[in-house]
Every structure is written in structure tokens, then in C-alpha cells.
Scaffold this active site. Structure first.
Site, PDB file in Angstrom:
ATOM      1  N   GLU A 172       0.667  -1.397  -0.022  1.00 25.14           N
ATOM      2  CA  GLU A 172      -0.098   0.277  -0.115  1.00 25.14           C
ATOM      3  C   GLU A 172       0.865   1.344  -0.136  1.00 25.14           C
ATOM      4  O   GLU A 172       0.686   2.030   0.783  1.00 25.14           O
ATOM      5  CB  GLU A 172      -0.975   0.137   1.349  1.00 25.14           C
ATOM      6  CG  GLU A 172      -1.757  -1.237   0.938  1.00 25.14           C
ATOM      7  CD  GLU A 172      -3.044  -1.121   2.317  1.00 25.14           C
ATOM      8  OE1 GLU A 172      -3.028  -0.477   3.094  1.00 25.14           O
ATOM      9  OE2 GLU A 172      -3.901  -1.886   2.071  1.00 25.14           O
ATOM     10  N   GLU A 291      -5.340  -8.486  -0.010  1.00 20.25           N
ATOM     11  CA  GLU A 291      -6.088  -8.069   1.093  1.00 20.25           C
ATOM     12  C   GLU A 291      -7.687  -8.035   0.869  1.00 20.25           C
ATOM     13  O   GLU A 291      -7.908  -7.077   0.091  1.00 20.25           O
ATOM     14  CB  GLU A 291      -5.715  -6.927   1.902  1.00 20.25           C
ATOM     15  CG  GLU A 291      -4.266  -7.252   2.497  1.00 20.25           C
ATOM     16  CD  GLU A 291      -3.730  -5.879   3.349  1.00 20.25           C
ATOM     17  OE1 GLU A 291      -4.635  -5.483   3.991  1.00 20.25           O
ATOM     18  OE2 GLU A 291      -2.547  -5.729   3.306  1.00 20.25           O
TER      19      GLU A 291
HETATM   20  O1  AHR Z   1      -4.913  -5.617   7.478  1.00 23.62           O
HETATM   21  C1  AHR Z   1      -4.597  -4.761   8.299  1.00 23.62           C
HETATM   22  C2  AHR Z   1      -4.076  -3.619   7.544  1.00 23.62           C
HETATM   23  O2  AHR Z   1      -4.948  -3.265   6.498  1.00 23.62           O
HETATM   24  C3  AHR Z   1      -2.869  -3.920   6.657  1.00 23.62           C
HETATM   25  O3  AHR Z   1      -1.730  -3.584   7.421  1.00 23.62           O
HETATM   26  C4  AHR Z   1      -2.838  -2.901   5.652  1.00 23.62           C
HETATM   27  O4  AHR Z   1      -2.166  -3.414   4.440  1.00 23.62           O
HETATM   28  C5  AHR Z   1      -4.256  -2.699   5.278  1.00 23.62           C
HETATM   29  O5  AHR Z   1      -4.507  -1.387   5.076  1.00 23.62           O
END
Ligand code: AHR
Length: 500
Positions: A172, A291
Site C-alpha cells: 500500500e 487483502e
Molecule cells: O490488514 C490490516 C491492514 O490493512 C494492513 O496492514 C494494511 O495493508 C491494510 O490497510
């Protein structure tokens, strides 16, 4: 309400890459410390990892686990986490304001992953660090003995390389809260240099470039196009991240987030292909949705974050029955787009917004979302079928027509079975679904698994771990042309049909 699903043996989306059933463990909250690792727990193995948690993870059939972050990654020095434990530094983790004791690092995590039958999807820090450290970590993990960092691994007890196949180039990096976040140009330059160097060392690896932190970032789109333009020939995948919050105020619209996710996927595919077309490239960049989850928001499990401690409670939630419906639909989206989504990681696996929860010194228990994950990961293997669903829908504040029934089917040629996953989004009406699959010949029912609860907000807890749990479904009739199935209101379903 009635619905019709048509499946045909000639209409396939493509082979499902098992990596779409991946997950994610970050050095965050109780993901690692007080999660998978709790040396004082009665069920801890000789390395301090909980046996009960390992068993649950194995049962989930998770083929790959992304590690070690997440936001944690962007400040992490991997060298701190290898070698004799007594010499490892205790560091400040600025991402989550926690103490990182470095008791668990690259080697311990790989050993644990082997025990849960998963591969590791490693990530390199492109926040505070760059190509050199990324290449050294790759050498440490993937190269045979004979050079400094590979020899270091051997000296620390791992003769054989870990052999990681998929690597993330940062995390990110567009997010303003990310440690040393970058502009798209800046990130593209460092990702390109790192990718070039890493692929010279191990050309067999697949690399994931960072897409936007979410599709709601102000630079979404611009970021993807700029980054892809610079790294197209050097990487294999572009990442997508998205969590859908549930405020329980507008249930129909909450479930419609499955459509939003689909727009995100098709939008990013379009951007990958636009850059490819501009370059007149034969190569396709595929997606790593590394994610994804629902984010329950309320019903937090007592998140009293104690700053600068080891393994504090952070972002721990109770997932409801309703959350399991959107979660199940999100998994269906990954299958539906399996021709382009080749990797996906449900985030996270343990304690932090996760299906597996642990009580310190006590039992581990599973949430509602554990069930759609387990069944889809175990039985959603094979070829995704182009699943035509005809049914009515409903209107929400964002969508004109959200189909009442969401469904996708998988043809497991090895097992000679068709597996249909389906969600009924109606809160009060059951759906009579006619599944037409004449081209497959005769079939018979193996099982119909249903996840439902009279209370949409029902959750499991440590004290009541079986409150939301699947059961066998009734009245499926299989005939010459297919099957007729009842989907109860607000239910997630899996119907397995054996082919003759
Ligand atoms: O999963 C929690 C957080 O969410 C992670 O560290 C990040 O990559 C995302 O924004």
C-alpha cells in the site's frame, strides 16, 4: 421466489489457481504474538506455536499465506528476525505502535507454514528500504548455499532454501499513513529497480506490484496506470485491497458490496489491459487480491490497545451471520474472475479481523466467516463455469438491480463433481432454484451445506463458539436435467453434485 442457473460443460471461465484461497498474517495486534505464537500456552509446540491453531489452519486448506505485512512491512528489517533468538533486537514497530520482539521471523514463520501445509508469499520492504535489502532477503530465502545470505540461512539451521514463489513489492505504498509512502512515479521507479534485481537472482519468482490501498483512494486509477506503465514488463501481478465495513444500517446495500467488488476487479483488469494494449504487449498482468474481507466495525472484541506492548488486542471483531453472506459472495467473485485473479489473500487469518480467534491460555474458536472460507477453499477447486443466473433483484441506494441470488459453479474434473455456491440475499423469502446442467449428463446429490441463523447479527464467541454453524440442507431434488434446490432466506449454500 424463483431462480434459474444454467451450466454448460463448454462454457468455462478457466482453471482456478488454488492461490486464490490464500490468507494473510501480519506482525500486527495478536496475529503473530498471542496468536499463532504463544510459548506459554499448554498446547504450544517446542517452538512456541499453538497446536490447536495449526490444526484449524490446516482444516482451512490455505495454500499460501502473505507475510510479514501489511503496514508493518514498510518499517521492517528482516535481518532482525533471523539468527540466535537471544541476540535479536527488540524494536519499535512504528506502523502499529507495538513492540516487535523479533522472536518470530522469516525462518520460524516458514517452519510454521510448512506445518500448516501452506506456502509463504513473502513481501519486501519498499518503504524505509529498497532493492538491495529486497535482493538480500530473496537470496536468504531462495538461493542454495554458496553466497553470504544463503549461507547465513544455512548457518541458522535451514540447509534447504525456503523456495518462495510469489513476492510482494511493498505494501500500500500510495497510502498517506504508510511508513515512507511514495508517489506513483517514485514507487514505480523503486519497484522496477527491485523487480529487475530480484528476477536476475531468481527468474522463477512471480512479483506483485502495489495497486491502490483501496478503490476509494483519491489517486485510484491514476496510480495503477502510472505504476503499470513503468513496471509492466517486470512484474506479474497488480495488487488490490478492499475491506467492506458493515454498519448494519442498510443490509440490502451492504450485501450489494459484492457488486462493488466486481466493479473493482473489472476496472483494474481494464487498466492492466489498457496499459498492455498501449505497449502492444502480448503479456497479461493478472491480479493479486491480496487483502480482502468484510470489516464488521461494531461489536469489537474489547480493543484496549496498549501502546508499545507485544501482541496487544487490535482490530478484533465479531463477524455476524450477515457478514458471512457478503464474505461468501466475495469468494464467489474471486472464482468468477479466476481467469485474471490468480492470487487472493483473505485478511487476516488470526485474531486481527479474522476467522480464527484465540483466547490467551485458553481455546481457539472460529467465526461465521470461517465456514464459507473452508468449504469454498476445499471444494472450489477445478474449473470455474460461466454461471448464468436468472432471477429478480432489488434496488438499493447505489444499485438499480441487485440479484436476489448470487451463485457460481465449479467443475472439479478430478473428483467428477459440480459444486454450486449460492447466497440468497432475501431476508424473508426462500429461493427455488432450478439448476440446468443437462450437458453434464446424470448427477446425484453428495451434500447440500447451509449456513443460516434466525438472527442476522448472530455471532460466535469464545463462550458460545457453535452459535453460527452450517448444517445439512434438505429437499434438493436431482433429475435428468439437473437439480432443484431451495435456498433459505439469508443463507449461504454449497451444493455438491456427483457426475455419473
Ligand atoms: O490488514 C490490516 C491492514 O490493512 C494492513 O496492514 C494494511 O495493508 C491494510 O490497510
Amino acid at each position: 421466489m424463483k431462480a434459474k442457473i444454467t451450466l454448460h460443460r463448454d462454457f468455462k471461465v478457466g482453471a482456478i489457481n488454488p492461490y486464490i484461497y490464500g490468507s494473510f498474517i501480519e506482525h500486527m495486534g495478536r496475529g503473530v504474538y498471542n496468536g499463532i505464537y504463544e510459548p506459554t500456552h499448554p498446547l504450544a509446540d517446542k517452538n512456541g506455536f499453538r497446536e490447536d491453531v495449526k490444526k484449524i489452519v490446516r482444516d482451512m486448506h490455505v495454500p499460501i499465506i502473505r507475510y510479514p505485512g501489511g503496514n508493518f512491512l514498510s518499517g521492517y528489517h528482516w535481518e532482525d528476525g533471523v539468527g540466535p533468538k537471544e541476540k535479536r533486537p527488540r524494536k519499535l514497530d512504528a506502523a502499529w505502535q507495538q513492540i516487535e520482539p523479533n522472536e518470530v521471523g522469516t525462518d520460524e514463520f516458514h517452519d510454521w507454514a510448512r506445518e500448516v501445509e501452506s506456502e509463504v508469499m513473502m513481501a519486501v520492504n519498499l518503504g524505509t528500504r529498497g532493492p538491495d535489502e529486497a535482493a538480500q532477503l530473496l537470496e536468504y530465502c531462495n538461493m542454495p548455499a554458496g553466497s553470504t545470505f544463503a549461507d547465513m540461512r544455512v548457518a541458522y539451521g535451514h540447509e534447504k532454501p525456503h523456495g518462495d514463489r510469489v513476492w510482494c513489492l511493498g505494501n500500500e505504498m500510495d497510502d498517506a499513513n504508510q511508513i515512507c509512502c511514495r508517489t506513483a512515479e517514485d514507487y514505480a521507479a523503486i519497484a522496477r529497480k527491485s523487480a529487475g534485481l530480484m528476477k536476475k537472482i531468481d527468474p522463477s519468482i512471480k512479483l506483485v506490484a502495489c495497486g491502490s490501498a483501496t478503490m476509494y483512494e483519491p489517486t485510484f486509477g491514476e496510480w495503477e496506470l502510472t505504476v503499470l506503465d513503468r513496471v509492466y514488463d517486470h512484474v506479474d501481478y497488480l495488487s488490490l485491497h478492499q475491506y467492506y465495513p458493515n454498519d448494519r444500517k442498510d443490509r440490502p446495500d451492504y450485501l450489494a458490496n459484492a457488486l462493488t467488488m466486481e466493479e473493482f476487479i473489472t476496472g483494474v483488469i481494464a487498466m492492466c489491459d489498457a496499459v498492455g494494449a498501449k505497449k502492444r504487449s502480448k503479456k497479461k498482468i493478472n491480479l493479486s487480491f491480496d487483502e480482502w474481507n468484510v470489516w464488521p466495525q461494531i461489536g469489537k472484541c474489547n480493543n484496549a490497545v496498549d501502546p508499545w506492548s507485544v501482541g496487544p488486542q487490535r482490530e478484533e471483531y465479531f463477524f455476524t451471520m450477515e457478514d458471512a453472506l457478503l464474505f461468501g459472495s466475495m469468494m464467489m467473485n474471486l472464482i468468477r474472475h479466476c481467469d485474471r485473479v490468480h492470487v487472493a489473500c483473505m485478511a487476516q487469518l488470526i485474531n486481527v479481523c479474522a476467522p480464527i480467534m484465540t483466547v490467551i491460555g485458553g481455546p481457539a474458536w472460529v467465526q461465521s466467516t470461517y465456514y464459507p472460507f473452508c468449504y469454498t477453499s476445499q471444494y472450489g477447486r477445478g474449473v470455474a463455469l460461466n454461471t448464468q443466473v436468472i432471477c429478480d433483484g432489488y434496488k438499493t441506494r447505489r444499485y438499480e438491480n441487485v440479484p436476489w441470488v448470487d451463485s457460481v459453479a465449479v467443475w472439479n474434473q478430478e473428483e467428477n463433481e459440480i459444486v454450486v455456491f449460492a447466497v440468497n440475499r432475501s431476508q424473508d423469502e426462500s429461493a427455488q432454484v432450478e439448476i440446468n446442467m443437462e450437458s453434464f449428463g446424470k448427477a446425484s446429490l453428495i451434500e447440500h451445506v447451509v449456513l443460516e441463523h434466525e438472527d442476522k447479527d448472530a455471532t460466535n464467541t469464545a463462550q458460545n463458539p457453535d452459535n453460527v454453524k452450517p448444517h445439512a440442507g434438505g429437499n434438493t431434488v436431482v433429475g435428468e436435467q439437473g437439480a432443484v434446490v431451495t435456498l433459505n432466506p439469508y443463507s449461504w449454500n454449497m451444493i455438491r453434485l456427483a457426475l455419473k
